[in-house]
Design a protein around this motif. Structure first.
Motif, mmCIF file in Angstrom:
data_model
loop_
_atom_site.group_PDB
_atom_site.id
_atom_site.type_symbol
_atom_site.label_atom_id
_atom_site.label_comp_id
_atom_site.label_asym_id
_atom_site.label_seq_id
_atom_site.Cartn_x
_atom_site.Cartn_y
_atom_site.Cartn_z
ATOM 1 N N ARG A 143 -40.034 -6.119 2.782
ATOM 2 C CA ARG A 143 -41.423 -6.819 3.228
ATOM 3 C C ARG A 143 -42.221 -6.009 4.394
ATOM 4 O O ARG A 143 -43.596 -6.403 4.375
ATOM 5 C CB ARG A 143 -41.005 -8.045 4.094
ATOM 6 N N ASN A 144 -41.871 -4.841 4.985
ATOM 7 C CA ASN A 144 -42.488 -4.309 5.920
ATOM 8 C C ASN A 144 -42.276 -2.725 5.840
ATOM 9 O O ASN A 144 -41.827 -2.116 6.767
ATOM 10 C CB ASN A 144 -42.179 -4.659 7.441
ATOM 11 N N PRO A 145 -42.833 -2.069 4.635
ATOM 12 C CA PRO A 145 -42.504 -0.811 4.541
ATOM 13 C C PRO A 145 -43.111 -0.058 5.326
ATOM 14 O O PRO A 145 -44.235 0.022 5.824
ATOM 15 C CB PRO A 145 -43.005 -0.559 2.976
ATOM 16 N N GLY A 146 -42.479 0.952 5.927
ATOM 17 C CA GLY A 146 -43.061 1.869 6.894
ATOM 18 C C GLY A 146 -43.273 1.401 8.430
ATOM 19 O O GLY A 146 -43.774 2.137 9.157
ATOM 20 N N PHE A 147 -42.871 0.276 8.548
ATOM 21 C CA PHE A 147 -43.131 -0.275 9.857
ATOM 22 C C PHE A 147 -42.186 0.413 10.984
ATOM 23 O O PHE A 147 -42.792 0.744 12.093
ATOM 24 C CB PHE A 147 -42.641 -1.887 10.045
#
Length: 271
Positions: A143-147
């Protein structure tokens, strides 16, 4: 004058010892405590904030998404290993811990009561379904790629004792809900303002009631969840030894008080 560790060794001799540990035993593993002499002021998330404010909840999960990785990578220190060795030698009967870092279990302690739960489990508040923190991490990453990469590697951010991390920008983080019922997910740990499950409290009381010495390690005993066991032991006439950097709320009940780090004292109790 005898060395404090030698005095503690003599106090433990022939006594069934139960240990009560707090965040101070894990500082040597790189996990900070809440109230140690060198600890910065901290305002941990409360249960009411978590369930009542979506913004607080998003902020918590964003920080935890980084912080739990640091805690998962932490390894037991000399104090944890010494306590496990004392258990194997029959000199410590049980460990009641206020910590959620699982370092006692990782060190090899077998009879551990995780009073406040552990960072490794997540629970749905609606249907009580449990899942591992690893499984949730995969969902949050999708849901939060690269966060995590944008916020900074876990080793480069400040970590709190509850697997939280200090991250300023969390407004874009997207939280996930229970896959089974759509309910709110929460780390299976006891927050400030939340009640410790009754069965854990009963198990801890049973351990204290059978103890012939209560050994407090790395806890300021500021909150009642730990202090109540010290008061119970004192009421029963059970000797109490406290090893902690700085004063504690139980000092006036202690048979022996040692102002020192846990690891430096515990390793001296080994043969």
């Amino acid at each position: 004058m005898a060395h404090p560790a030698e005095t503690l060794r003599e106090l433990m001799a022939g006594r069934r010892t139960v240990a009560l540990t707090g965040a101070g035993i894990s500082t040597d593993s790189g996990i900070p405590d809440y109230r140690g002499p060198d600890s910065p002021p901290r305002n941990p998330m409360t249960y009411q904030q978590f369930i009542g404010d979506p913004g607080f909840r998003r902020h918590y999960w964003a920080r935890n998404h980084l912080g739990w990785r640091h805690m998962d990578a932490a390894v037991p220190n000399a104090g944890h290993r010494a306590l496990a060795a004392l258990e194997r030698a029959g000199r410590v009967a049980a460990v009641i811990t206020q910590n959620v870092d699982m370092l006692h279990t990782k060190a090899g302690s077998r009879n551990v009561i995780d009073l406040h739960g552990t960072y490794a489990q997540v629970r749905c508040l609606a249907c009580s379904h449990r899942l591992s923190r690893y499984a949730l991490a995969e969902r949050l990453e999708r849901r939060n790629p690269g966060f995590a990469e944008k916020a900074g590697a876990a080793s480069a951010v400040e970590i709190a004792p509850d697997a939280d991390a200090v991250v300023a920008r969390t407004a874009t983080f997207r939280v996930v809900d229970c896959e089974r019922c759509g309910g709110m997910l929460k780390p299976d740990i006891v927050y400030f303002g939340e009640t410790v499950p009754r069965e854990r409290v009963c198990s801890a009381f049973d351990a204290v009631d059978t103890a012939e010495l209560l050994l407090v390690l790395g806890s300021s005993l500021t909150v009642m969840s730990g202090l109540r066991f010290v008061r119970r032991a004192a009421k029963a006439g059970t000797p109490i030894a406290i090893v902690n950097r700085g004063p504690t709320r139980g000092d006036d009940l202690a048979t022996l008080r040692i102002d020192a780090g846990c690891s430096e004292i515990l390793i001296q109790l080994l043969p």
